[in-house]
Design an enzyme around this catalytic site. Structure first.
Site, PDB file in Angstrom:
ATOM      1  N   CYS A 104      -1.529  -2.409   1.103  1.00 45.70           N
ATOM      2  CA  CYS A 104      -1.588  -2.413  -0.375  1.00 45.70           C
ATOM      3  C   CYS A 104      -0.953  -1.041  -0.975  1.00 45.70           C
ATOM      4  O   CYS A 104       0.306  -1.030  -0.816  1.00 45.70           O
ATOM      5  CB  CYS A 104      -3.237  -2.622  -0.688  1.00 45.70           C
ATOM      6  SG  CYS A 104      -3.071  -3.255  -2.614  1.00 45.70           S
ATOM      7  N   GLU A 107      -6.899  -6.701   6.831  1.00 47.70           N
ATOM      8  CA  GLU A 107      -8.285  -6.315   7.239  1.00 47.70           C
ATOM      9  C   GLU A 107      -9.293  -7.164   7.103  1.00 47.70           C
ATOM     10  O   GLU A 107     -10.436  -7.311   7.896  1.00 47.70           O
ATOM     11  CB  GLU A 107      -8.468  -5.056   7.184  1.00 47.70           C
ATOM     12  CG  GLU A 107      -8.956  -4.623   5.746  1.00 47.70           C
ATOM     13  CD  GLU A 107      -7.830  -4.097   4.867  1.00 47.70           C
ATOM     14  OE1 GLU A 107      -8.128  -3.608   3.642  1.00 47.70           O
ATOM     15  OE2 GLU A 107      -6.806  -4.891   5.188  1.00 47.70           O
ATOM     16  N   HIS A 144      -4.375  -7.491   2.205  1.00 49.74           N
ATOM     17  CA  HIS A 144      -5.230  -6.897   2.879  1.00 49.74           C
ATOM     18  C   HIS A 144      -5.532  -7.644   4.309  1.00 49.74           C
ATOM     19  O   HIS A 144      -6.428  -8.385   4.215  1.00 49.74           O
ATOM     20  CB  HIS A 144      -6.480  -6.752   2.290  1.00 49.74           C
ATOM     21  CG  HIS A 144      -6.462  -5.640   1.217  1.00 49.74           C
ATOM     22  ND1 HIS A 144      -6.822  -4.330   1.335  1.00 49.74           N
ATOM     23  CD2 HIS A 144      -5.896  -5.721  -0.364  1.00 49.74           C
ATOM     24  CE1 HIS A 144      -6.559  -3.628   0.157  1.00 49.74           C
ATOM     25  NE2 HIS A 144      -6.189  -4.460  -0.939  1.00 49.74           N
TER      26      HIS A 144
END
EC number: 6.3.4.2
Length: 544
Positions: A384, A512, A510
């Protein structure tokens, strides 16, 4: 199953005892027995969602597939269960009151005086049962944030009391997580805090069916018996939750303690199967028995609070186990990175991850970190804002656009290589207005990112307002920064990578958020693999 069962997890004595991990562990055991299980979190703060909270306040904001900004515990739920959560899995007091006030403004209460009981508690009960009413789940576990006795939690406790009475004891149970502290001076564990916590719960009309006791030392049979007698539970329902080396040990510890067995018995559910944790334990074995170690620098501005980057840290664990390496994470505050300190701070790193974030504080340090990784062929992953910093660094130092910047940091920059998304320019409210949730992305065949995924079409979760400015795309690509991931609907650049670098990737999304024990994220797997290769080459060079 004809009727959904409900489990409520409350906490006492102290915060941060791990209600989310206990809830996720029990859900994992029930799922491993074949029950369709989900978890939701009720948060007592008045914010509508955690999207506008500083990470220092509440840790990271976790984003679901459908674009909900939620509590970080939902990340634990997904990582343990490998099942997507949604807007319905996280409810805050702010959202509850907002909904009730909107109903009052529409005249839905027919002139009645709107009160905490029954209007707020009815809204809470409705939200609790949404997931159970769609037919997708056999068991819904609801974690109640805060600690019993907190003023903020009282409406939730009252709603649970009513709901348990309405559903019946065989369809709902209360698990109370509490602390049994060890007093070094006395050399013994103390049960009194737990007794008082259970008493406080009972004063609100709720009786604990199961006690889960956080402790640093083994609970003796005498202590279990004492807790059972004074807290009015069966001795078999006094569950020890001892400190563990990793949160991923907790499902096995709860299995050993019989938490799932007691739960099924109290809910009148069949206890005929053994949880299948083979895949889980294979992950644990790889995690605990790595064949090598690497060090990754996590560059961020909230590094003092590890929960600020919880999903990233857990993704390192998943990808590390997949690569059979131990990932040591060195948190480096971006505000303290400069040309004079960077060589010392980065000398022992095998890879650099520049973390997400908002605002101008610490961004120059992030840009310096990107520059170091680019110039030293150090494996790099930007997420990001980290991806945006990579674009700015490249524009400044390769394209020689010295004033290149993001309009988030410098609204008057002459070279806005990162700019506010067009649809964001009229936005005035900050909460829930960013580009959120899962969006499509098409990857360039043969690129590093495509090889990581081993496919060309992906869908990833987003949380941002600013974007790669396509006006500079041709210039950036000509100089060697390739755009290898594009949103087919908007043309938004989702992924950048350097042509002449071993592994340098920035992603606007993202990754994750989607990494779990069962399915470690491909981007993290590839990044850790690149860092491991870098580490091996570095060692070989030093031996030569």
């Amino acid at each position: 199953m004809a009727e959904t069962k409900y489990i409520f997890v409350t906490g006492g004595v102290s915060s941060s005892l791990g209600k989310g991990i206990i809830a996720a562990s029990l859900a994992k055991l029930l799922q491993a027995r074949g029950f369709r299980t989900t978890i939701q979190k009720l948060d007592p703060y008045i914010n509508v969602d955690p999207g506008t909270l500083n990470p220092y306040e509440h840790g990271e904001c976790y984003v679901t597939e459908d674009g909900a900004e939620t509590d970080l515990d939902l990340g634990h739920y997904e990582r343990f269960l490998n099942v997507n959560t949604s807007q319905a899995n996280n409810v805050t007091t702010g959202r509850i009151y907002q909904s009730v006030i909107e109903k009052e403004r529409r005249g839905e209460f027919l002139g009645k005086t709107v009160q905490v009981v029954p209007h707020i508690t009815n809204e809470i009960k409705d939200r609790i049962q949404i997931l159970g009413q769609n037919g997708d789940y056999d068991i819904v576990i609801t974690e109640i944030g805060g600690t019993v006795g907190d003023i903020e939690s009282l409406p939730y406790i009252e709603a649970v009391r009513q709901l348990k009475w309405e559903l019946g004891d065989e369809n709902a149970l209360i698990i109370h997580l509490t602390l049994v502290p060890y007093l070094a001076a006395a050399g013994e564990l103390k049960t009194k805090p737990t007794q008082h916590s259970v008493k406080t719960l009972m004063e609100s009309g709720l009786k604990a069916d199961i006690l889960v006791c956080r402790t640093e030392h083994e609970l003796s049979d005498d202590i279990r018996r004492k807790l059972a007698i004074f807290c009015n539970v069966r001795q078999e329902a006094v569950i020890q939750s001892i400190d563990a080396a990793t949160i991923y040990d907790v499902p096995n510890l709860m299995l050993k303690e019989g938490l799932d067995t007691v739960t099924l018995k109290k809910l009148h559910l069949p206890d005929e199967t053994t949880p299948n944790l083979d895949r889980w334990n294979q992950f644990l074995d790889r995690h605990k028995n790595p064949k090598a170690e690497i060090t990754i620098g996590l560059i961020g501005k909230y590094v003092e609070l590890q929960d600020s980057y919880k999903s990233i840290l857990e993704s390192f664990i998943h990808a590390g186990a997949e690569n059979e390496v131990k990932v040591n994470v060195e948190s480096i505050h971006s505000e303290f990175i400069n040309e004079n300190t960077i060589d010392h701070k980065f000398a022992n790193l095998d890879g650099v991850l520049v973390a997400p974030g908002f605002g101008e504080r610490g961004v120059e340090g992030k840009i310096d970190a990107v520059k170091y990784a680019r110039q030293h062929n150090l494996p790099f992953l930007g997420i990001c804002l980290g991806m945006q910093m990579a674009v700015i660094e490249f524009a400044r130092n390769v394209l020689k656009l010295k004033t290149a910047n993001s309009t988030e940091m410098d609204p008057k920059t002459k070279h806005p290589v990162i700019d506010l998304m067009e649809e964001q320019k009229e936005v005035t409210h900050k909460g829930g207005t960013m580009r959120l949730g899962a969006w499509d992305c098409k990857l360039t065949e043969g690129s590093k990112i495509q090889k990581a995924y081993n496919k060309t079409e992906i869908k990833e979760r987003h949380r941002h307002r600013y974007e790669y400015n396509n006006k500079y795309k041709k210039e950036l690509e000509k100089a060697g920064m390739l755009s290898t991931g594009i949103n087919p609907e908007t043309g938004l650049v989702e992924v950048i990578e350097l042509k002449d670098h071993p592994w340098f990737v920035g992603v606007q999304y993202h990754p994750e958020y989607k990494s779990t024990v069962a399915t470690p994220h491909p981007v993290f797997i590839a990044f850790i693999k690149a860092a491991y290769d870098f580490s091996k080459n570095k060692k070989n060079a030093s031996l030569a």
